[in-house]
Design an enzyme around this catalytic site. Sequence first.
Site, PDB file in Angstrom:
ATOM      1  N   CYS A  36       1.260   7.659 -11.754  1.00  0.00           N
ATOM      2  CA  CYS A  36       1.219   7.967 -10.414  1.00  0.00           C
ATOM      3  C   CYS A  36      -0.211   8.501  -9.962  1.00  0.00           C
ATOM      4  O   CYS A  36      -1.047   7.846 -10.574  1.00  0.00           O
ATOM      5  CB  CYS A  36       2.271   8.992  -9.804  1.00  0.00           C
ATOM      6  SG  CYS A  36       2.148  10.784 -10.639  1.00  0.00           S
ATOM      7  N   TRP A  37      -0.330   9.206  -8.886  1.00  0.00           N
ATOM      8  CA  TRP A  37      -1.668   9.870  -8.440  1.00  0.00           C
ATOM      9  C   TRP A  37      -2.317  10.557  -9.410  1.00  0.00           C
ATOM     10  O   TRP A  37      -3.410  10.293  -9.769  1.00  0.00           O
ATOM     11  CB  TRP A  37      -1.318  10.426  -7.074  1.00  0.00           C
ATOM     12  CG  TRP A  37      -2.796  11.183  -6.434  1.00  0.00           C
ATOM     13  CD1 TRP A  37      -3.022  12.230  -6.341  1.00  0.00           C
ATOM     14  CD2 TRP A  37      -4.055  10.381  -6.336  1.00  0.00           C
ATOM     15  NE1 TRP A  37      -4.223  12.368  -5.806  1.00  0.00           N
ATOM     16  CE2 TRP A  37      -4.902  11.485  -5.746  1.00  0.00           C
ATOM     17  CE3 TRP A  37      -4.381   8.999  -6.421  1.00  0.00           C
ATOM     18  CZ2 TRP A  37      -6.200  11.179  -5.562  1.00  0.00           C
ATOM     19  CZ3 TRP A  37      -5.633   8.731  -6.040  1.00  0.00           C
ATOM     20  CH2 TRP A  37      -6.589   9.699  -5.567  1.00  0.00           C
TER      21      TRP A  37
END
Length: 351
Positions: free
Chosen positions: A97-98
């Site tokens: 993810c981020w």
Amino acid sequence: MSVRPIPAADAIARLADFDAVIDARSESEYAEDRLPGAINWPSLDDAQRHEVGTLYKQVNPFEARKRGASLVAANISRHIAREVMDKPKGWKPLVYCWRGGQRSGSLSLVLGQIGFTVHIVEGGYKAFRAAVLAELPALAQRLQYRVVCGPTGSGKTRLLQALEAAGAQVLDLEGLASHRSSVLGLIPGQPQPTQKRFDTLVWEKLRSFDPARPVYVESESKKVGNVAVPESLIAAMRGSPCLRLDLSDDERVQLLLEDYAFFSREPEFFCQRLDALVQLRGREQVQAWQAQVRAGQIEPVVRELLLKHYDPGYASSTRRNFQGFADAQAIAPRDRSPEAMAELARELVAQ
């Protein structure tokens, strides 16, 4: 359960080992840039991220986390029902993810509980982006370039395409940038990638090349439309040997009429693009060109643009920016046709 953190640099080096690369971020984050070959399984989509963020600010973090957990659980359930039911036990995904936190962690936890071996990128996309930027200079500098120079309309892109078809290594920066690298170079219906996406596409291409073989590239400026070419790559290109592609003015005009056929089909779009030249050529000249375009006189406008706007200063600008241009090998196809470019490409590859 088997969830294994992996540093971003190791994940990049081992991409071929994974059966799937899964981006757990929202669809807009995924569109901005992503790991090579990644598919998008949002733990929260854009609207849901906004909803949870609003709850976090306007109510409290606890209520936001409850709502977020409900949405994430439902989304992961849909991803599994849609994508995972046919996967064998040995299926090995890489998830990120981020920043390698809750969104990829939640998905990885469920996949791991099923019994899959899941690798999760430490530091997420942010760490991947840092690794790309760190690798770009070394990747750019390890290669040997042949820079194809030539005035607008001389067929540089056509030659690059022919070279690639002939088996040469080709870096088509305009193709990666979805732009033809001039004030008129915007391609209708083809939005440019973000800067991050362009950087990743360039990085992917550079790492695929064999350093023992030359890479053909066009003599681009520092920017291709709205995206900037990595500085290390521009520096390497500007210090490399050049080829000077020569084509007659008549052939160049016809080539541009073919490659920019949408200007003939959409005269108002052409006129809008011409507005970008007002500062350089003056309102009166641009309005005169626009009147000709609206009257269907496309060819004389293209010819004047070549001779009055593009050609002046081209040689001096290229000589100033590309060290090898003064000693460039002159190459000339018999005409602008794909067949002539293919013949020239085969000659260059044979050299």
